[in-house]
Design an enzyme around this catalytic site. Structure first.
Site, PDB file in Angstrom:
ATOM      1  N   ASP A 140      60.613  97.649 -61.553  1.00 46.52           N
ATOM      2  CA  ASP A 140      60.780  97.968 -60.057  1.00 46.52           C
ATOM      3  C   ASP A 140      61.881  96.906 -59.764  1.00 46.52           C
ATOM      4  O   ASP A 140      61.667  95.736 -59.433  1.00 46.52           O
ATOM      5  CB  ASP A 140      59.688  97.821 -59.033  1.00 46.52           C
ATOM      6  CG  ASP A 140      59.990  98.124 -57.660  1.00 46.52           C
ATOM      7  OD1 ASP A 140      61.252  98.822 -57.420  1.00 46.52           O
ATOM      8  OD2 ASP A 140      59.293  98.034 -56.709  1.00 46.52           O
ATOM      9  N   GLU A 155      63.017 102.271 -62.264  1.00 44.57           N
ATOM     10  CA  GLU A 155      63.015 103.095 -61.249  1.00 44.57           C
ATOM     11  C   GLU A 155      64.747 102.964 -60.988  1.00 44.57           C
ATOM     12  O   GLU A 155      65.051 101.887 -60.900  1.00 44.57           O
ATOM     13  CB  GLU A 155      62.322 102.363 -59.838  1.00 44.57           C
ATOM     14  CG  GLU A 155      62.799 103.168 -58.620  1.00 44.57           C
ATOM     15  CD  GLU A 155      62.404 102.783 -57.199  1.00 44.57           C
ATOM     16  OE1 GLU A 155      61.089 103.181 -56.936  1.00 44.57           O
ATOM     17  OE2 GLU A 155      62.882 101.919 -56.775  1.00 44.57           O
ATOM     18  N   ASP A 191      55.789  94.809 -55.117  1.00 42.33           N
ATOM     19  CA  ASP A 191      56.956  95.189 -56.144  1.00 42.33           C
ATOM     20  C   ASP A 191      55.996  95.657 -57.474  1.00 42.33           C
ATOM     21  O   ASP A 191      56.417  96.345 -58.052  1.00 42.33           O
ATOM     22  CB  ASP A 191      58.017  94.573 -56.032  1.00 42.33           C
ATOM     23  CG  ASP A 191      58.988  94.620 -54.805  1.00 42.33           C
ATOM     24  OD1 ASP A 191      58.953  95.744 -54.441  1.00 42.33           O
ATOM     25  OD2 ASP A 191      59.114  93.587 -54.404  1.00 42.33           O
TER      26      ASP A 191
END
Length: 163
Positions: free
Chosen positions: A10, A71, A143
């Site tokens: 992430d 991501e 995260d």
């Protein structure tokens, strides 16, 4: 027997979440490790990128993933952190290829969240789904939770056509 290991990322400049999953032939993969790479806002952007690079090199060398899922962030016009996140994405791509000879896959947030059952899930809901999926007693809502879900989606074969 060889198992597939995936690193989920992430991305961020201030906080980058990461997670390592290993497919061991069972229904649910093994959550090997997870955490965050955090950089200080008092450092310059290049100094922060070097810190991220060093930590990612350690992760790739230590866990030797077979695949890396990242991501692909969505930015609206008001976000100020976009430049730093984009630069961090470049570091992740560089380290992935240079250290692991891996071309990472990029996943839209809605894709990896849909894999958990809700493409619009909040961070809290993602945490609850990850906690149930991996039978975890306690999980920090940060995260690294998203990184676990991103690694899970990558390992499970979720793909977007993002170059």
């Amino acid at each position: 027997m060889t198992y597939k290991t995936w690193l989920g990322i992430d991305p961020g400049l201030a906080i980058l979440g990461w997670a390592i999953l290993q497919d061991q032939g069972s229904l649910t993969p093994c959550l090997v490790d997870y955490g965050t790479i955090e950089t200080s806002k008092t450092l310059s952007t290049p100094q922060r990128l070097v810190e991220i690079e060093k930590d990612l090199i350690w992760l790739v060398r230590n866990f030797q993933p077979d695949g890396i899922a990242i991501e692909m962030p969505f930015f609206n016009r008001q976000i100020k952190a976009a430049g730093g996140v984009i630069q961090a994405l470049g570091i992740v791509s560089l380290v992935s290829y240079r250290e692991g000879n891996i071309e990472p896959i990029f996943l839209h947030q809605s894709s990896w969240k849909c894999h958990l059952g809700n493409g619009r899930a909040s961070k809290q809901e993602v945490g609850e789904m990850v906690q149930r999926l991996f039978d975890l007693k306690k999980l920090p809502i940060n995260d690294s939770v998203d990184a676990i879900a991103i690694a899970y989606a990558g390992l499970s074969g979720v793909r977007n056509e993002i170059q």
